[in-house]
Structures are given as structure tokens and as C-alpha cells.
Design an enzyme around this catalytic site. Structure first.
Site, PDB file in Angstrom:
ATOM      1  N   LYS A 170     -28.114 -23.295   5.925  1.00  0.00           N
ATOM      2  CA  LYS A 170     -27.927 -21.859   6.175  1.00  0.00           C
ATOM      3  C   LYS A 170     -28.215 -21.034   4.926  1.00  0.00           C
ATOM      4  O   LYS A 170     -28.111 -19.819   4.941  1.00  0.00           O
ATOM      5  CB  LYS A 170     -26.485 -21.574   6.607  1.00  0.00           C
ATOM      6  CG  LYS A 170     -25.944 -22.488   7.687  1.00  0.00           C
ATOM      7  CD  LYS A 170     -25.863 -21.823   9.019  1.00  0.00           C
ATOM      8  CE  LYS A 170     -25.096 -22.688   9.994  1.00  0.00           C
ATOM      9  NZ  LYS A 170     -25.455 -22.431  11.378  1.00  0.00           N
ATOM     10  N   GLN A 227     -21.333 -19.408   7.102  1.00  0.00           N
ATOM     11  CA  GLN A 227     -22.081 -18.140   7.152  1.00  0.00           C
ATOM     12  C   GLN A 227     -21.855 -17.294   5.910  1.00  0.00           C
ATOM     13  O   GLN A 227     -22.504 -16.252   5.758  1.00  0.00           O
ATOM     14  CB  GLN A 227     -21.666 -17.326   8.392  1.00  0.00           C
ATOM     15  CG  GLN A 227     -21.962 -18.007   9.711  1.00  0.00           C
ATOM     16  CD  GLN A 227     -23.465 -18.121  10.006  1.00  0.00           C
ATOM     17  OE1 GLN A 227     -24.293 -17.399   9.442  1.00  0.00           O
ATOM     18  NE2 GLN A 227     -23.825 -19.031  10.882  1.00  0.00           N
ATOM     19  N   ASP A 239     -14.111 -22.128   6.453  1.00  0.00           N
ATOM     20  CA  ASP A 239     -15.430 -22.468   6.971  1.00  0.00           C
ATOM     21  C   ASP A 239     -16.394 -21.419   6.414  1.00  0.00           C
ATOM     22  O   ASP A 239     -16.445 -20.283   6.893  1.00  0.00           O
ATOM     23  CB  ASP A 239     -15.385 -22.438   8.510  1.00  0.00           C
ATOM     24  CG  ASP A 239     -16.770 -22.529   9.127  1.00  0.00           C
ATOM     25  OD1 ASP A 239     -17.773 -22.481   8.397  1.00  0.00           O
ATOM     26  OD2 ASP A 239     -16.836 -22.622  10.372  1.00  0.00           O
ATOM     27  N   CYS A 271     -21.659 -21.556  19.915  1.00  0.00           N
ATOM     28  CA  CYS A 271     -20.591 -22.535  19.600  1.00  0.00           C
ATOM     29  C   CYS A 271     -19.271 -21.820  19.322  1.00  0.00           C
ATOM     30  O   CYS A 271     -18.529 -22.208  18.399  1.00  0.00           O
ATOM     31  CB  CYS A 271     -20.967 -23.426  18.418  1.00  0.00           C
ATOM     32  SG  CYS A 271     -22.405 -24.436  18.748  1.00  0.00           S
ATOM     33  N   HIS A 324     -15.885 -21.117  15.063  1.00  0.00           N
ATOM     34  CA  HIS A 324     -16.942 -21.984  15.596  1.00  0.00           C
ATOM     35  C   HIS A 324     -16.249 -23.224  16.164  1.00  0.00           C
ATOM     36  O   HIS A 324     -15.183 -23.628  15.680  1.00  0.00           O
ATOM     37  CB  HIS A 324     -17.840 -22.366  14.419  1.00  0.00           C
ATOM     38  CG  HIS A 324     -19.091 -23.090  14.765  1.00  0.00           C
ATOM     39  ND1 HIS A 324     -19.111 -24.437  15.054  1.00  0.00           N
ATOM     40  CD2 HIS A 324     -20.381 -22.675  14.863  1.00  0.00           C
ATOM     41  CE1 HIS A 324     -20.361 -24.814  15.298  1.00  0.00           C
ATOM     42  NE2 HIS A 324     -21.158 -23.757  15.194  1.00  0.00           N
TER      43      HIS A 324
HETATM   44  N1  PMP Z   1     -19.197 -22.802  11.309  1.00  0.00           N
HETATM   45  C1  PMP Z   1     -19.940 -21.705  11.441  1.00  0.00           C
HETATM   46  C2  PMP Z   1     -19.327 -20.358  11.254  1.00  0.00           C
HETATM   47  C3  PMP Z   1     -21.299 -21.818  11.770  1.00  0.00           C
HETATM   48  O1  PMP Z   1     -22.043 -20.723  11.925  1.00  0.00           O
HETATM   49  C4  PMP Z   1     -21.849 -23.111  11.933  1.00  0.00           C
HETATM   50  C5  PMP Z   1     -23.319 -23.282  12.300  1.00  0.00           C
HETATM   51  N2  PMP Z   1     -23.692 -22.552  13.431  1.00  0.00           N
HETATM   52  C6  PMP Z   1     -21.033 -24.228  11.768  1.00  0.00           C
HETATM   53  C7  PMP Z   1     -19.696 -24.035  11.450  1.00  0.00           C
HETATM   54  C8  PMP Z   1     -21.550 -25.618  11.925  1.00  0.00           C
HETATM   55  O2  PMP Z   1     -22.498 -25.885  10.944  1.00  0.00           O
HETATM   56  P1  PMP Z   1     -23.391 -27.226  10.994  1.00  0.00           P
HETATM   57  O3  PMP Z   1     -24.000 -27.237  12.374  1.00  0.00           O
HETATM   58  O4  PMP Z   1     -24.395 -27.023   9.925  1.00  0.00           O
HETATM   59  O5  PMP Z   1     -22.472 -28.363  10.767  1.00  0.00           O
END
Ligand code: PMP
Length: 427
Positions: free
Chosen positions: A245, A222, A219, A385, A137
Site C-alpha cells: 500500500k 492505510q 492497523d 472487506c 477491515h
Molecule cells: N486493514 C486495512 C485498513 C486495509 O485497507 C487492508 C487492505 N485492504 C488490510 C487491513 C489488509 O491488508 P493486506 O491484504 O495487505 O493484508
């Protein structure tokens, strides 16, 4: 052709959860869109819906306890502080960790930025390699790019194996030897793939930084909604995640880190609440997580997240994972039979998560999402993203259906049938 019912035999694990009871806990799931269309919420990788207990915990805090924490001696302030710190204890315990290992952040993004600016900026410099991957991401790419300009660290990326749609572990094994810090997405938000994080940690610790051992950041944005993560047992140095999430509220998340590593971190957001003393000449800081939590924290959100982990704790997360992954596996299998649909990712693995990314060869992803929405199906489109990953896949965006604990086989079936109808209309 309707979705094949006999393939539902692939779903024995679904029976382990009482979906009627689970669904009744989420008020939004009974919503009719524009008063008529039944909502089928399949955008869980973006954010999950919230059970009533989370909404109640936040409402109750504002209605009965609202006060700032760590400051005044009055009764409300005492109750708010107690509840906020009890939330830290309860959430940390859910992840198997002592309360002092949990730094509250606004989410995964801020947690990774805290690793970059709180730890890496203080401990790494020219000659150090941050090893990340093409699957990340943006939250796990951009901070490293900014930091590399500032302090000369080098970023290297482990590629995606285009054939298997998994991380190229042979390339990882070679690259890890030069790495001071390894930053890897635990479970992809695009491919439905869980990386072999246990092996990644073991390799980073045994071979990283020329055998000295590298620090590891996962990270887990998910991963936390899909499996029970035990931070100490996992053995990584940093674990970043978001409450929203996993049934909790938006605006809060955590960075877990060990006591020893926390001591080597410098605050990157500073001001009130994180200090011990301030004079015009300088300041001293609090110890532990408070050193990194400047300003008024997300108090109601901490109450809400605590309620979310207590709610999740009623369920066996192995059953939850089996349920979600079998829905994704079944759906992906059915979708492969729809002419023109191409699936991105792997859904044949035990570790498959709840995400199915797809495109149609003729229909733009954005149009597909609108046509699915017209039937009540909430799916996401875009680059998620993860633009470098999109580039590796040779696309600029995908449509994505993502399942969570409350989704049912009937919803998966209705989704496949509606998609088939949309595609037929355009053919
Ligand atoms: N890493 C991953 C794998 C994600 O799916 C996400 C959220 N789409 C994020 C980081 C960022 O999370 P947040 O927007 O809650 O900070």
C-alpha cells in the site's frame, strides 16, 4: 457542468511536490489501456503502483544475489542475508524503530493474526475484553472472533457515529475501561477518516483494563502511505502494515512490537529458521523477530520494500498527505454536485485521507465501475472487506476512488467529468 476550476485554489499544497518527476518513476502510469485509453489509477487503497527502483531492486536480487538466507556460508547466501537484514534495518528506521522491533509478515492480515495467535492467545483468556470497532477491515475482526471461540475472550465493538462518520469517542471512553487489548484501524479504507490514534492510545494506556492500562494494536495499512509513522513515538504496542500500500511489493508487511512485548509472545508459525535447537524431545527458539519468521522468508520482497521506503523518504510526508487529502477533498466536493451521487465519509477534515466512497441512487456500483473503466479510470467496488461498516452505513457495497502521491489535479478533474457524463447518460 464541468468541474469548477476555481475550486482548484483549494489545492495549494499540490505544488509542493514535483508530480512530473514523481510520475516518471512509475512505468505503469504511462500505460495505455487496450492501446488507447490513458490509465487513471484510482485504486490506491487496494494497492499502490510501484516505482522503477522497487522493480529494479527485486530484479537485481533475482538476477545477481538470489540465495536462501540465514543458512549457507557461500558468497551469494552471505550477500542475500546481508541485504535481507539491511532491509529490516532500513525499513524499521523509516518507522523510527530499532531493527529488532520489526517482524516480517506477509502483510497487515498476517500481522494482526500474529497479535491474535502469538500474543493474545498466550496472554489473554476468559474475562479479558478485546475492544475493536465497527470501522474495521475484516482482518481486524475475524481473528478475534475465531480466538474468542477458542479461548473465551470477549469482543466488544465501538460504534461508528452515523452523523459525523467518525468513531464514537464517547462510547470508546466508556468501553476502554474494561479492555485488555484495543485494536483500532488508524485510517479507514472506506471513509477517508483518520482516527485520533494518539488519544486512543493515551486513553487505553491511562484507563484501559480498570486503570492498569491496555495493550494497543493499530492497523496502519492505510496510514503508512499517507503519513510518517514513528512507532516508538506513537507508543502503541503493536503496529500492523503492508508494503504494497506504500509503493512496495505484495506479499510482505510487518508487525512492529516492543522488545518487552515480543518476549511475551509465542510463535504461531513454526519450523525451520525460527529455532535454536531441535531434538526429538523438544525445541528452543531464536530470540527477537526471527522467532516469528519460520521458513524461507520473502527475500526479494524485503529488498523491494526497502527500496520503496528509500524512495518515499525523498519526499516530505506532510506534503504528500496534504496533496492526497486535497485531491480527495476537492473530488468529494465536486461529486456532491452530481445529481444522485451520495458520498460516504468525511472530506472536510485536516486529517482526511485519499479515499472517496460513493454510490449513485440509480446506477449499481458495479456498473458504475465498468463505465468508469471504459474511460480508463480504475476504481474499486464492493464491501472493501468491511461488511460491518457497510451495515452501519446501510449499504451492501460502495464504489471507491482512492488517490496517492502520483495522482494529479487533472486526473481528479477528468474523473469528476467522466462520472458526471456517465450519470447524465443514465438520467
Ligand atoms: N486493514 C486495512 C485498513 C486495509 O485497507 C487492508 C487492505 N485492504 C488490510 C487491513 C489488509 O491488508 P493486506 O491484504 O495487505 O493484508
Amino acid at each position: 457542468m464541468e468541474a469548477r476550476i476555481e475550486d482548484k485554489a483549494l489545492l495549494p499544497s499540490t505544488m509542493a511536490l514535483n508530480l512530473n518527476t514523481i510520475r516518471a518513476d512509475f512505468p505503469i502510469l504511462s500505460r495505455r489501456l487496450e492501446g488507447e485509453r490513458k490509465l487513471v489509477y484510482l485504486d490506491n487503497a487496494a494497492t499502490t503502483q510501484k516505482p522503477q527502483v522497487v522493480i529494479d531492486a527485486m530484479n537485481d536480487y533475482y538476477a545477481n544475489t538470489n540465495a536462501n538466507v540465514h543458512r549457507a556460508v557461500h558468497t551469494l547466501a552471505g550477500e542475500a542475508t546481508e541485504g535481507y537484514e539491511a532491509s529490516r534495518t532500513g525499513i524499521a528506521a523509516y518507522f523510527g524503530a530499532p531493527r529488532d522491533n520489526l517482524i516480517f509478515t506477509s502483510g497487515t492480515t498476517e500481522a494482526i493474526n500474529l497479535v491474535a495467535y502469538g500474543w493474545a492467545r498466550a496472554n489473554l483468556g476468559k474475562g479479558d475484553v478485546v475492544l475493536t470497532t465497527e470501522m474495521e477491515h475484516h482482518a481486524d475482526i475475524v481473528p478475534w472472533q475465531i480466538l474468542s471461540k477458542e479461548c473465551g475472550i470477549e469482543i466488544r465493538y465501538v460504534p461508528l457515529d452515523r452523523e459525523t462518520m467518525t468513531l464514537d469517542m464517547e462510547a470508546f471512553e466508556i468501553a476502554v475501561e474494561d479492555a485488555s487489548l484495543v485494536c483500532v484501524v488508524h485510517t479507514s479504507n472506506v471513509l477517508g477518516v483518520r482516527n485520533d490514534v494518539e488519544r486512543i492510545i493515551q486513553l487505553a494506556k491511562s484507563r484501559g483494563k480498570g486503570g492498569e492500562g491496555a495493550h494497543v494494536m493499530l492497523d496502519a495499512a492505510q496510514a503508512a502511505p499517507h503519513e510518517r509513522i514513528d512507532f516508538p513515538e506513537l507508543g502503541c504496542d503493536f503496529l500492523a502494515l503492508s508494503a504494497h500500500k506504500m509503493g512496495g511489493p505484495t506479499g510482505i508487511g510487518a508487525l512492529f512490537t516492543t522488545t518487552d512485548t515480543m518476549e511475551t509472545m509465542k510463535p504461531f508459525i513454526s519450523g525451520g529458521d525460527m529455532i535454536e535447537t531441535v531434538t526429538l524431545e523438544g525445541s528452543t527458539y531464536q530470540k527477537g523477530p526471527h522467532k516469528f519468521e519460520a521458513g524461507t522468508p520473502r527475500i526479494a520482497e524485503a529488498f523491494g520494500w526497502h527500496a520503496a521506503v528509500q524512495w518515499l523518504d525523498q519526499h516530505n510526508m506532510e506534503d504528500v498527505h496534504a496533496h492526497i487529502s486535497s485531491l480527495a477533498r476537492w473530488t468529494a466536493k465536486q461529486m456532491r454536485d452530481i445529481p444522485g451521487i451520495r458520498i460516504y465519509g468525511r472530506h472536510d477534515l485536516e486529517t482526511t485521507s485519499g479515499v472517496v466512497s460513493f454510490l449513485h441512487e440509480m446506477i449499481h456500483a458495479e456498473d458504475l465501475a465498468h463505465l468508469m473503466d471504459a474511460g480508463g479510470f480504475a476504481v474499486r467496488t464492493g464491501h472493501h472487506c468491511a461488511q460491518p461498516l457497510m451495515e452501519a452505513l446501510g449499504v451492501s457495497s460502495t464504489a471507491r476512488a482512492s488517490f496517492w502521491i502520483y495522482n494529479t489535479m487533472e486526473e481528479a478533474e477528468a474523473f469528476v467529468n467522466h462520472l458526471r457524463g456517465v450519470v447524465e447518460r443514465f438520467s
